[in-house]
Design an enzyme around this catalytic site. Sequence first.
Site, mmCIF file in Angstrom:
data_model
loop_
_atom_site.group_PDB
_atom_site.id
_atom_site.type_symbol
_atom_site.label_atom_id
_atom_site.label_comp_id
_atom_site.label_asym_id
_atom_site.label_seq_id
_atom_site.Cartn_x
_atom_site.Cartn_y
_atom_site.Cartn_z
ATOM 1 N N LYS A 697 4.877 32.516 32.199
ATOM 2 C CA LYS A 697 6.463 32.140 32.728
ATOM 3 C C LYS A 697 7.203 31.235 31.627
ATOM 4 O O LYS A 697 7.121 32.682 30.792
ATOM 5 C CB LYS A 697 6.336 30.833 33.687
ATOM 6 N N GLU A 701 11.115 25.377 26.201
ATOM 7 C CA GLU A 701 11.707 24.267 26.633
ATOM 8 C C GLU A 701 11.220 22.996 27.420
ATOM 9 O O GLU A 701 11.995 22.011 27.005
ATOM 10 C CB GLU A 701 13.141 25.142 27.442
#
Length: 735
Positions: A697, A701
């Site tokens: 993934k 962030e």
Amino acid sequence: MNAYVGTPTSRVDGRAKVTGAAKYAGEFAADGLLHGFVVVATIPRGRIARLDASEALKVKGVLDVLTHAHRPPLADKDEAWKDEVAPEEGSPFRPLYDDSIKFNGQPIALVVAEDWETAKFAATLVHVEYREEQAFATDLEAGRSKAIEVKQPLKPRGDAAKALAGAAVRHEADYVLPTEHHNPMELYASTVVWDGNGRLTVYDKTQGVQNVQKFLCSVFDKKVNDIRVLSPYVGGAFGSGLRPQYQVVLATLAALALKRSVRVVLTRQQMYGLGHRPATIERVGLGAKPEGTLNAVVHEATAVTSRYEDFARNDTGWAEQLYKSANSRYSHKLVRLDVSTPCDMRAPGAASGVCALECAMDELAVALKLDPIELRLKCYSDRDQSEDLPYTSKQLRECYARGAEAFGWSSRNPTPRAMRDGKELVGWGMATGVWEALQMPVAVRIVLTANGHAEVSCAASDIGTGTYTIVAQVAADTLGLPIENISVKLADSTLPQAPVEGGSWMAASSAHAVLGAAEDIRQDLARLARAMPSSPLAGVGAADVILVDGTIAKNGDKTRAISIADAMRHGKLERIEKQKLNHFAEDKSHARNTHSAVFAEVKVDEQLGVIRVTRIVSAVAAGRILNTKTGRSQIMGGVVWGIGMALHEETMIDHRFGRIMNANIAEYHIPVNADIRDIDVIFVEERDDHINRLGVKGLGEIGIVGVPAAIANAVYHATGKRIRRFPITLDKLLA
């Protein structure tokens, strides 16, 4: 043979950085290099009546002063100034284009001299007079009534207003987050090398060299081969380098005007005239049934944008990924002010919006007399509510469990002000984090030579996140070579295509491009090996061949192997070159997200109101972690920034003059070493066979999302005071 993916591999570029061998945009040398210094506007709105550079031009060593009235041609149309991440609506800022002033700190002239000190001094001699100093506005809260609504991708579900009004337990509040600036360590700089015949080599601080290259070609009407952009190392950017910043335009303008190499380095103060995280008022309404399940979610964001572009991100839709509710409504409004256009800043939208949502969830838990984790588990959603989609993977429950266990959450006394350590009040708070798992088209070229060395090249940037290392790890594993035999070239606009590096998409995107190119090389090597006389791989299909320890071997039987060097020598090949563009099939059948659970401990001096964050536990579910060392660093960096959002960071504007008052890192407060104590990062195992081949993934962030809320909730637990205006400072606690 080492397997590198999934291990704490040290940065392959680490030695270059710590020894000073790594060169940044403002450090490249060129013969006859000139230096530019920017003159900025001192009013927030109006027009230039007169700009007198005569005294500056008298200074020995000054070659020219470029202004809107004295410069080479620039593109006229808005489309020419739109880079690949520019807002869809509006007219991009054009430095030195005309006499209009759009914000305080806008560049209005560039003094070019033989050295930087001379240019800086001469800039003080440029005299500017303004006319039509028009009425201006820089205050979000004063302009809230004039906000305009922007289109929202999320459709309302049910009747949220009615459900909220009729809820057994209801919470509604505004959470106010200030303007924040990125403040990367490296100043924004561009060195433009004049190569003759109008060709330029541009060393720029950027998160996307091809974005800058296309932008400059468009603005200056140049052919693709006329401008080459490089950015081999970046000293932090955090979103501020996604769009081309004005110094690269000014440096290029000066190089074209003078036919000389030119460097422009912005001062720290001038960097506050670039993009920023927009100030935002987040209004959250939650309606719950007595047992603690949600029946209504309303989230309305009102944010700052400039007058010339409409910048907006997803602040409000994150509850759809986290919590079940039959009724929901979201809106995003903009207040156009006389400021520079905001831009992406680590976890844009989510950092602010989830902060408000998770503070509101904590307040709802207090109203329901529920443990904050219990409330979240009661409302837990296994599907994305907005599209009614399952997730490719979602181990958020495990994040709650692992994080709570590591933190010792079960020992928490839920009563505010009940926990103490001597003279300090102790508070424990928690929050959820969520971000998107994005993937973008990226191309990679691999050149394998017969001596067992591979060069991997791609135009992608490494903004400090570890792209050099991730690419080397994946290449080493897939080619069966030691990582020392892999060299990586990045951030050159002439290399295979890559988008800007942002949104936590580069690791997954670049890794799969490497995987694809390495697969093609493996196929070629298998063919070469099978063709050798008396080959131990005769009759073995390409699918059953692996590359390991510098050999081409049968999968499951490494005794049947041929060295890569021998196979290439027999095939009379010195090198094999393959380029691959990754292909992520569009799949709208699943939602793709990363998740986290953040736990915070604060200690508050009861008399002075001083807040210390003494512990953070961040439990993260983000698929397969390619590098646990650089991954942990990413999460730790996000946590530190989250502490800054909660307690320190705020760009302060004097609205009487539309001017930033703390445009430096002495008065713009950020966390320092003394503010950071224990940070425990837990990677929760999350297998994801659906999202991509490697199950990757992204981590850039997610580390910041939820951290400010966890700290704010801990401050409430310690003091009994709910502060909804960030940052939480001692004056607000003592008021």
